[in-house]
Design an enzyme around this catalytic site. Structure first.
Site, PDB file in Angstrom:
ATOM      1  N   ASP A 330      11.149  -2.663  -2.068  1.00 31.92           N
ATOM      2  CA  ASP A 330       9.915  -2.365  -2.779  1.00 31.92           C
ATOM      3  C   ASP A 330       8.741  -3.062  -2.088  1.00 31.92           C
ATOM      4  OD1 ASP A 330       8.645  -1.285  -5.232  1.00 31.92           O
ATOM      5  OD2 ASP A 330       8.227  -3.396  -5.622  1.00 31.92           O
ATOM      6  N   GLU A 361       9.070   0.727   1.327  1.00 28.94           N
ATOM      7  CA  GLU A 361       7.698   1.225   1.208  1.00 28.94           C
ATOM      8  C   GLU A 361       6.822   0.430   2.172  1.00 28.94           C
ATOM      9  OE1 GLU A 361       7.001   2.373  -3.406  1.00 28.94           O
ATOM     10  OE2 GLU A 361       7.182   0.256  -3.012  1.00 28.94           O
TER      11      GLU A 361
END
Ligand code: CA
Length: 670
Positions: A330, A361
């Site tokens: 994340d 990400e």
């Protein structure tokens, strides 16, 4: 306590490289070790149970060793004992659970000594991942979404739980069959399930009702499974055993398992980590305020040795103990290139090169001051990341269906203009030539995750409905133009080089009724509606065919730095129309059972027609067979025979491609 000011010197003096922090269980005794470098005194507290109100039964002094490590050995069998620490600094006492704990009680408040062997379900020692697939096709799923719907086929007691994955294959189901949701997953053919966070997170009351919902991006105990997915939160061994059962069941169904991990921030700046070493773990600005690159106000100070050690040890623990097959990071843009590459090396060393997937990400919610001499793992720094670390490719996502933040802005498939050249760059994973995307230069398409929807923002269906019919449209109507655009979007995504990823339910028109941020919306908004797999069965069949087709096309699966050179010709025959011609020979790629018979065509010709008109396209030399078009994606030898054989053969010349559709053709002779 005086505000701690981090320096490299501090790490040189105090960083602890041992792998034995936490409560290391042995049948003869348990060794407790805590890194608390600023403490004057540390006490271990033992409890009868994991409840928050229970008073400590015993309180024991710990001894200070080198590097700020506190130690205590307790003889005897302590499996199932609950504990926490009192850390004294300059006369002040702070209670904390163990950040290194591998077990915990209800709501993660107290830690639990755990004999991990006793948490293994039957046969877990023999559990191993299914063989590596020709292509990585990743299905993003939330544990509760999977089975909350009564139509999932899961009995009420197991709905929304780890246990929902374990039904079937003679384990629990009376007839030995999978219930609806598991048989569907198996049939779909995805190779990996990527599960939204299932470490212990803080939002939900684990003792509360089933109406609660959260995605889970608020870590409390990094190395313990979340309790709300377990059938019993009062016995700390249950969540561990049931989580392992889930992974074992997915492996048995032929599916690899990826864990969504959130090491960029903790639920609260007042975390267990920060309580054991105040000022060390959280990143702060020059003026002492908390850095907020995560939009959660509690960024971890990645780049400091003990933060990095903690994260590496945590990833390795999950890979080893839970047999996980990959990790999704994340807000990886808050992590460093150095740490990501270090995790890659450690995983490769223990499990083999590339065996565990890593992707994340490549962005962050806001700027954050990184530690000296580190580089943020952002998209612009992709060339510094290992080739086996991939990023979510927002460039591909947005060019296909339009920007995620501007709701009505279209992409190529829903009316966007002048996107043809970008679509062609997406085909090679933005590799091969100047990507035209500023500083974004992937080392190879192995670094690319192609996707058109994920848990954030609109579902693909909702985005297409809003962009084609406006914000007031009825999301539950099966609009023909939305279906066509959905199929074309999927066809493009599945014919781009790189790894593939889809949000669960994208293949059956999943809608959240326009809710673009459902992180704590009602479970009924979030859950997969299994009836839709029947209502949208043609769309499901379209995706299923694409999944199977992809694994049979080595030119598209090629992840080497030379993969882009397979493109023989690129064409833009008209506005909204793109075509490419590709060398599809296996080359040096490992043979898979799918193409072992040499059945893969030698060349591919792919056409995307996003325009409003049917178009005629000239084919390259050769005899071409349609493998997929706007209607079907499952044409193969047998399908051809059933449908009259020759109908699908085109001998040289031209092909007609209807509006808002595409085609994939294969040629086996020169
Ligand atoms: Ca929890």
């Amino acid at each position: 306590m005086k505000q701690f000011r981090y320096s490299r010197d501090f790490d040189e003096q105090f960083a602890y490289e041992g792998k034995d922090l936490g409560a290391v269980y042995g049948p003869q005794g348990t060794n407790f070790k805590l890194w608390a470098p600023f403490a004057d005194r540390v006490e271990l507290c033992l409890y009868e149970d994991g409840g928050r109100e229970t008073k400590a039964g015993r309180i024991l002094e710990m001894e200070k060793e080198e590097k700020g490590v506190w130690n205590l050995f307790l003889a005897g069998d302590y499996h199932g004992s609950y504990y926490d620490y009192r850390v004294w600094t300059e006369g002040e006492c702070c209670r904390t659970a163990d950040p290194y704990a591998v077990g915990c009680g209800s709501n993660g408040y107290r830690s639990m000594v755990t004999d991990l062997k006793r948490t293994n379900p039957e046969g877990f020692e023999e559990d191993c991942a299914p063989r590596r697939p020709a292509e990585n096709i990743i299905y993003e799923l939330h544990i509760k979404d999977f089975s909350h719907d009564p139509d999932s086929g899961i009995p009420r007691a197991y709905r929304g739980k780890y246990k929902a994955f374990t039904l079937g294959e003679g384990r629990l189901a009376a007839d030995g069959q999978y219930p609806t949701c598991m048989s569907y997953l198996k049939e779909l053919g995805v190779t990996h399930v990527h599960l939204l966070p299932f470490f212990d997170y803080g939002w939900l009351d684990e003792e509360g009702d089933e109406e609660q919902f959260n995605w889970g991006y608020d870590p409390v105990n990094y190395n313990v499974p979340e309790g709300s997915y377990a059938t019993d939160v009062h016995d700390g061994t249950v969540r561990i055993r049931e989580c392992k059962e889930m992974i074992q069941a997915l492996h048995r169904a032929g599916i690899r398992v990826i864990m969504d991990v959130v090491y960029n921030h903790t639920q609260d700046a007042d975390s267990w980590l920060e309580r054991t070493a105040p000022g060390y773990y959280c990143r702060r600005l020059q003026d002492g305020t908390l850095s907020n690159g995560s939009a959660c106000g509690s960024d971890l100070a990645i780049g400091r040795r003990m933060v990095d050690n903690y994260i590496v040890n945590s990833v390795m623990y999950w890979a080893r103990e839970y047999h996980l097959d990959g990790f999704r990071f994340d807000l990886m843009g808050l992590m460093t290139v150095e740490l990501m590459n270090r995790i890659r090396r450690e995983l490769d060393r223990e499990f083999g090169r590339g065996e565990k997937l890593m992707y994340g990400e490549p962005w962050r919610a806001a700027d954050s001051p990184m530690e000296e001499d580190t580089r943020a793992a952002l998209k612009e720094n992709i060339r510094y990341l290992d080739e086996e670390i991939a990023i979510f490719c927002d460039s591909t996502r947005d060019v296909i269906k339009g920007h995620v933040f501007y709701e009505e802005e279209p992409g190529f498939v829903n009316g966007g203009q002048d996107l043809e050249e970008k679509v062609l760059r997406a085909v090679t994973g933005w590799c091969g030539e100047d990507s035209g995307e500023g500083t974004f230069h992937p080392r190879s398409c192995s670094q690319i995750i192609n996707y058109i929807s994920a848990h954030d923002n609109f579902t693909l269906w909702d985005k297409l409905v809003v962009s084609l019919h406006g914000t007031g449209a009825d999301f539950t109507r099966p609009y023909e133009d939305v279906l066509a655009a959905n199929k074309l979007a999927a066809l493009i995504c599945f014919t781009c080089q790189g790894n593939l990823f889809l949000q669960a339910g994208e293949e059956f028109g999943r809608t959240k009724l326009g809710d673009a941020n459902s992180y704590r919306s009602h479970p009924e908004i979030n859950m997969l509606r299994w009836r839709q797999t029947v209502e949208y069965k043609e769309l499901v069949a379209y995706y299923r065919g694409l999944i199977r087709l992809r694994g049979r096309l080595p030119g598209l699966c090629d992840k080497s730095p030379e993969a882009a050179e397979r493109i023989l010709e690129k064409k833009v025959p008209g506005p909204g129309i793109v075509a490419y011609h590709m060398d599809n020979r296996p080359g040096n790629l490992p043979r898979t059972p799918d193409d072992a018979d040499g059945g893969a065509p030698e060349r591919l010709f792919v056409i995307y027609n996003a325009s409003e008109r049917e178009t005629e396209i000239d084919l390259p030399e050769g005899t071409w067979t349609v493998l997929a078009d706007g209607q079907r994606t499952d044409y193969d030898g047998s399908a051809c025979e059933e449908a009259g054989g020759e109908a699908f053969l085109i001998r040289k010349g031209r092909i007609s491609v209807p509006a808002c559709s595409g085609a994939v053709l294969g040629c086996s002779q020169d």
